[in-house]
Design a protein around this motif. Structure first.
Motif, PDB file in Angstrom:
ATOM      1  N   TYR A  71      75.389  -5.613 -59.225  1.00 51.42           N
ATOM      2  CA  TYR A  71      76.573  -5.813 -60.057  1.00 51.42           C
ATOM      3  C   TYR A  71      77.112  -7.244 -59.983  1.00 51.42           C
ATOM      4  O   TYR A  71      77.994  -7.612 -60.755  1.00 51.42           O
TER       5      TYR A  71
ATOM      6  N   LYS B 150      71.148  -8.037 -67.950  1.00 52.02           N
ATOM      7  CA  LYS B 150      71.838  -6.801 -67.601  1.00 52.02           C
ATOM      8  C   LYS B 150      71.044  -5.586 -68.057  1.00 52.02           C
ATOM      9  O   LYS B 150      70.219  -5.678 -68.966  1.00 52.02           O
TER      10      LYS B 150
ATOM     11  N   SER C  60      80.683  -5.221 -67.715  1.00 50.01           N
ATOM     12  CA  SER C  60      80.649  -4.408 -66.497  1.00 50.01           C
ATOM     13  C   SER C  60      79.261  -3.836 -66.193  1.00 50.01           C
ATOM     14  O   SER C  60      79.089  -3.143 -65.204  1.00 50.01           O
TER      15      SER C  60
ATOM     16  N   PRO D 289      75.437  -3.657 -64.818  1.00 52.13           N
ATOM     17  CA  PRO D 289      74.781  -4.312 -63.672  1.00 52.13           C
ATOM     18  C   PRO D 289      73.629  -5.208 -64.115  1.00 52.13           C
ATOM     19  O   PRO D 289      73.020  -4.995 -65.167  1.00 52.13           O
TER      20      PRO D 289
END
Length: 401
Positions: A40, A46, A67, A69
């Motif tokens: 994260y 991502k 948001s 990871p």
């Protein structure tokens, strides 16, 4: 008329096209990276894992992109396809048929490099049949998921593959109508997000007030037992039929609600304990998860003999004690007094031994009134959120074919 939804904007009247999803979308390979291969904090690309879709990532991935990871450098796949604006990701498996093929559409993530991960299906409309923002809602519609439920395979875990999209259709209106539908539903989603933030902030305020009020009053020679007395009156003549349970989320509720419309009470409730309004009860084996409550929704009821019931004395305002049970301090004190090896329980004596210092009854009432007003405000905001969610659900049911 044929292929038209039940509800639409008045300026549109032409029929919609019906297209196989397999004809609308081209599909791209995805990776099978586990949570252990994600990070994260650091990385370049991502990863959208199917678990994030099931956890409630909204129909539109917007600020949520931030948001997601990252893929750890050593776990980076040799080949991958980055999401483009308007791409869709489906969760291909779930224990609930209603969540199979739950989808999100990537919107406003131009500066993000995102790939589709474990148990997802990555689709792209290369034929520009749809505007960006429409597909995510079309794939959230009742008409789409009815088709998915029919073809999902499995027993405990249900799944689909890209091949199944040969059997599933989607309705496509003109791009002008798509735009109006998407704008309306995006506006509702944004309002839902705002409403969730309002509720979250009010709950934080409530917690802060509670902690401020009670934390500095924990060092005392007095204890909860100085201000309460146990009640064990039984339902001997079985005059009371209102069987209650204590939920860690909802407090006192009718037992049929907690156990899905079935009663687990004994046919003979003569040994059940009577609780009256403003009395407290807790399950000794579940108090560590918050199963303690004050009766406010009924004038009286009965609970299983296993419950411990008590009431406050005249020197302690019931609401004041009720909010103390929400403090971190109370939870910490419980942990010190749990007994048992297999199932840890809190006895009435253990509860009585927890330190508690109380102010005057006037101050207690003032604090209780302040917090109760805040609780009522939170409830009103939650009720409004539910109305927004019902409105969105209705539109997803009525505005698509």
């Amino acid at each position: 008329m044929g292929n038209v939804p039940n509800l639409r904007f008045p300026e549109f009247s032409e029929e919609w096209k019906k297209m196989k999803v397999s004809e609308l979308l081209d599909f791209y390979s995805t990776n099978s990276l586990s949570w252990e291969q994600l990070d994260y904090n650091n990385g370049k690309i991502k990863n959208l894992h199917y678990g994030l879709i099931h956890k409630g990532v909204p129909t539109m991935v917007d600020v949520v992109c931030d948001s997601l990871p990252y893929i750890k450098e050593e776990s980076m796949p040799k080949s991958f396809t980055l999401f483009k604006e308007g791409d869709v990701a489906f969760a291909d498996a779930s224990e609930d048929t209603n969540d199979v093929a739950k989808a999100i559409e990537v919107v406003n993530c131009d500066n993000q490099q995102i790939v589709s991960g474990l148990h997802t299906i990555h689709g792209r409309d290369n034929y520009e049949q749809t505007i960006i923002g429409y597909k995510g809602y079309a794939f959230a519609s009742d008409s789409f998921h009815k088709q998915i439920r029919r073809i999902a395979q499995g027993t405990k875990v249900f799944s689909i593959s890209a091949r199944n999209f040969d059997e599933v259709y989607i309705g496509i209106p003109s791009k002008e109508e798509q735009t109006k539908i998407a704008k309306l539903l995006i506006a509702i989603d944004k309002r839902i997000a705002t409403q969730n933030k309002i509720i979250e902030d009010l709950k934080k305020l409530k917690s802060a007030i509670i902690e401020k009020e009670y934390t500095h009053k924990t060092k005392s020679n007095s204890h909860i037992g100085d201000f309460i007395e146990q009640t064990s009156k039984r339902n001997k003549n079985r005059a009371i039929q209102n069987v209650l349970s204590v939920s860690n989320r909802q407090g006192f509720i009718q037992q049929s609600e907690q156990f899905e419309n079935r009663s687990v009470a004994s046919d003979d409730t003569s040994s059940y304990k009577i609780v009256k309004k403003n009395n407290f009860a807790f399950n000794p084996a579940r108090i560590n998860v918050g199963s303690i409550a004050r009766l406010t929704t009924f004038d009286r009821g009965i609970v299983s003999p296993m419950y411990i019931c008590f009431r406050t004395k005249d020197t302690l305002f019931p609401e004041y004690l009720d909010y103390y049970f929400e403090t971190k301090q109370f939870f910490t004190e419980i942990q010190k007094r749990l007994e048992g090896s297999v199932r840890q329980c809190l006895s009435f004596e253990g509860l009585c031994n927890i330190p508690l210092c109380i102010p005057t009854i006037e101050v207690q009432q003032q604090v209780g009134k302040q917090l109760s007003t805040l609780v009522q405000e939170i409830k009103l905001e939650i009720d409004f959120l539910e109305l927004l969610q019902r409105q969105k659900k209705f539109l997803l049911h009525q505005m698509f074919i």
